[in-house]
Scaffold this motif. Structure first.
Motif, PDB file in Angstrom:
ATOM      1  N   LEU A 161      -8.656   2.933  -6.222  1.00 26.02           N
ATOM      2  CA  LEU A 161      -7.737   4.063  -6.071  1.00 26.02           C
ATOM      3  C   LEU A 161      -8.194   5.273  -6.875  1.00 26.02           C
ATOM      4  O   LEU A 161      -8.777   5.136  -7.960  1.00 26.02           O
ATOM      5  CB  LEU A 161      -6.342   3.666  -6.556  1.00 26.02           C
ATOM      6  CG  LEU A 161      -5.725   2.394  -5.970  1.00 26.02           C
ATOM      7  CD1 LEU A 161      -4.481   2.018  -6.756  1.00 26.02           C
ATOM      8  CD2 LEU A 161      -5.409   2.590  -4.499  1.00 26.02           C
ATOM      9  N   PRO A 205      -5.893   5.386  -1.728  1.00 28.55           N
ATOM     10  CA  PRO A 205      -6.859   4.290  -1.585  1.00 28.55           C
ATOM     11  C   PRO A 205      -8.220   4.817  -1.126  1.00 28.55           C
ATOM     12  O   PRO A 205      -8.315   5.569  -0.160  1.00 28.55           O
ATOM     13  CB  PRO A 205      -6.220   3.389  -0.526  1.00 28.55           C
ATOM     14  CG  PRO A 205      -4.755   3.724  -0.563  1.00 28.55           C
ATOM     15  CD  PRO A 205      -4.708   5.190  -0.875  1.00 28.55           C
ATOM     16  N   VAL A 218      -4.751  -8.553  -2.022  1.00 25.38           N
ATOM     17  CA  VAL A 218      -5.445  -7.314  -1.699  1.00 25.38           C
ATOM     18  C   VAL A 218      -5.992  -6.678  -2.978  1.00 25.38           C
ATOM     19  O   VAL A 218      -5.335  -6.677  -4.021  1.00 25.38           O
ATOM     20  CB  VAL A 218      -4.513  -6.317  -0.970  1.00 25.38           C
ATOM     21  CG1 VAL A 218      -3.315  -5.933  -1.826  1.00 25.38           C
ATOM     22  CG2 VAL A 218      -5.281  -5.080  -0.509  1.00 25.38           C
ATOM     23  N   SER A 219      -7.216  -6.180  -2.887  1.00 25.85           N
ATOM     24  CA  SER A 219      -7.838  -5.448  -3.992  1.00 25.85           C
ATOM     25  C   SER A 219      -8.085  -4.016  -3.532  1.00 25.85           C
ATOM     26  O   SER A 219      -8.619  -3.799  -2.437  1.00 25.85           O
ATOM     27  CB  SER A 219      -9.160  -6.101  -4.393  1.00 25.85           C
ATOM     28  OG  SER A 219      -8.969  -7.451  -4.762  1.00 25.85           O
ATOM     29  N   LEU A 220      -7.697  -3.057  -4.348  1.00 28.17           N
ATOM     30  CA  LEU A 220      -7.770  -1.647  -3.977  1.00 28.17           C
ATOM     31  C   LEU A 220      -8.520  -0.845  -5.038  1.00 28.17           C
ATOM     32  O   LEU A 220      -8.311  -1.036  -6.245  1.00 28.17           O
ATOM     33  CB  LEU A 220      -6.362  -1.061  -3.838  1.00 28.17           C
ATOM     34  CG  LEU A 220      -5.450  -1.671  -2.771  1.00 28.17           C
ATOM     35  CD1 LEU A 220      -4.022  -1.180  -2.975  1.00 28.17           C
ATOM     36  CD2 LEU A 220      -5.948  -1.347  -1.380  1.00 28.17           C
ATOM     37  N   VAL A 231       0.835  -1.203   0.000  1.00 26.24           N
ATOM     38  CA  VAL A 231       0.000   0.000   0.000  1.00 26.24           C
ATOM     39  C   VAL A 231       0.869   1.252   0.000  1.00 26.24           C
ATOM     40  O   VAL A 231       0.569   2.232  -0.697  1.00 26.24           O
ATOM     41  CB  VAL A 231      -0.967  -0.010   1.193  1.00 26.24           C
ATOM     42  CG1 VAL A 231      -1.755   1.294   1.268  1.00 26.24           C
ATOM     43  CG2 VAL A 231      -1.923  -1.202   1.098  1.00 26.24           C
ATOM     44  N   HIS A 256     -10.995   2.425  -1.252  1.00 26.58           N
ATOM     45  CA  HIS A 256     -11.588   1.221  -0.668  1.00 26.58           C
ATOM     46  C   HIS A 256     -10.594   0.083  -0.854  1.00 26.58           C
ATOM     47  O   HIS A 256      -9.824   0.067  -1.823  1.00 26.58           O
ATOM     48  CB  HIS A 256     -12.916   0.875  -1.350  1.00 26.58           C
ATOM     49  CG  HIS A 256     -13.533  -0.403  -0.852  1.00 26.58           C
ATOM     50  ND1 HIS A 256     -14.074  -0.524   0.403  1.00 26.58           N
ATOM     51  CD2 HIS A 256     -13.669  -1.623  -1.444  1.00 26.58           C
ATOM     52  CE1 HIS A 256     -14.538  -1.745   0.564  1.00 26.58           C
ATOM     53  NE2 HIS A 256     -14.300  -2.430  -0.533  1.00 26.58           N
ATOM     54  N   GLY A 257     -10.604  -0.845   0.056  1.00 24.70           N
ATOM     55  CA  GLY A 257      -9.730  -2.003  -0.054  1.00 24.70           C
ATOM     56  C   GLY A 257     -10.397  -3.249   0.487  1.00 24.70           C
ATOM     57  O   GLY A 257     -11.280  -3.175   1.355  1.00 24.70           O
ATOM     58  N   HIS A 258      -9.978  -4.371  -0.050  1.00 23.12           N
ATOM     59  CA  HIS A 258     -10.464  -5.663   0.447  1.00 23.12           C
ATOM     60  C   HIS A 258      -9.302  -6.632   0.502  1.00 23.12           C
ATOM     61  O   HIS A 258      -8.619  -6.857  -0.504  1.00 23.12           O
ATOM     62  CB  HIS A 258     -11.562  -6.225  -0.447  1.00 23.12           C
ATOM     63  CG  HIS A 258     -11.990  -7.602  -0.040  1.00 23.12           C
ATOM     64  ND1 HIS A 258     -12.797  -7.828   1.058  1.00 23.12           N
ATOM     65  CD2 HIS A 258     -11.701  -8.830  -0.551  1.00 23.12           C
ATOM     66  CE1 HIS A 258     -13.001  -9.127   1.195  1.00 23.12           C
ATOM     67  NE2 HIS A 258     -12.346  -9.753   0.222  1.00 23.12           N
TER      68      HIS A 258
END
Length: 247
Positions: A240, A176, A236-238, A166, A178-180
């Motif tokens: 941006l 960022p 991780v999915s972001l 990140v 949102h993130g998952h």
């Protein structure tokens, strides 16, 4: 049986080619597509599942996908026709890194495909070239959840830990939104689905000349996952946005 054929069979029951369940995919798209009438680009779209899901729930959306696999694009085109969204989808059969469009996009997607550009930051650089002002990028990348073995590094590449991943994104001029982080269940479900689907195909088609190869590949990949990277690899999915005034 080549790598593309193996991937197609392996993802029979998990068309999103990353360790994400349907709810996670839906939430990521919601954060990236707040208006519903955006133009969306997927760099390395494969069979187009991200775009198909976005189109199916947003009747004013238009999407384009780029991939080097003619077979995967044919699957995407057929699925778009079956779901009634083909008139809003354009597919390009070419290298994603060489794709040029005369119009920018509100969302650029590259989930699990950063290898096509040579890594995370080169993928973000490519996405930046296609992004409209105020647009978003949805990117998915692996990371090391704990110190990996050399075997794991040889298999999956020279990744960093989550915080460093990140930090690199932020230092590159992105914020960022949102993130998952994929859960253990998502990670395990993905691996079981892939190598189970491949093994199942091999067992169901014993007379096929590729059956033995498919079964060996399923066994090899399952063993690599369980023995070398299950306890160290994360995803991780972001979503941006561009950081204002970043050089």
């Amino acid at each position: 049986m080549n790598r593309e054929q193996i991937s197609r069979i392996a993802h029979t029951h998990h068309p999103i080619k990353s360790p994400l369940n349907d709810a996670s995919v839906r939430r990521l798209l919601e954060h990236g597509l707040s208006q519903g009438d955006e133009r969306v680009l997927d760099l390395g779209c494969g069979s187009g599942e991200w775009l198909l899901r976005a189109l199916a729930t947003r009747p004013h959306l238009h999407a384009e996908g780029v991939d080097i696999s003619a077979d995967a694009l044919a699957q995407a085109q057929q699925a778009a026709s079956d779901r009634g969204v083909a008139d809003r989808l354009v597919l390009h059969h070419q290298e994603a890194e060489g794709f040029v469009s005369v119009r920018p996009f509100n969302l650029v997607i590259s989930v699990g495909a950063t290898h096509a550009f040579g890594g995370l930051l080169p993928t973000l650089a490519a996405a930046r070239e296609h992004l409209a002002p105020g647009g978003r990028v949805l990117i998915g990348e692996g990371f090391w959840d704990r110190a990996p073995s050399q075997e794991a590094i040889d298999m999956l590449g020279d990744l960093t830990d989550l915080a460093t991943t990140v930090d690199r994104v932020v230092a590159d001029g992105w914020t960022p939104i949102h993130g998952h982080i994929s859960t253990r269940r998502e990670l395990d479900d993905y691996e079981w689905a892939c190598w189970g689907s491949l093994a199942s195909w091999a067992l169901d088609n014993p007379a096929d000349p590729d059956s033995s190869h498919a079964l060996t590949a399923a066994t090899t990949h399952r063993t690599e996952w369980l023995r070398f990277y299950r306890d160290t690899w994360g995803f991780v999915s972001l979503v941006l946005g561009r950081t204002p005034d970043h050089p």
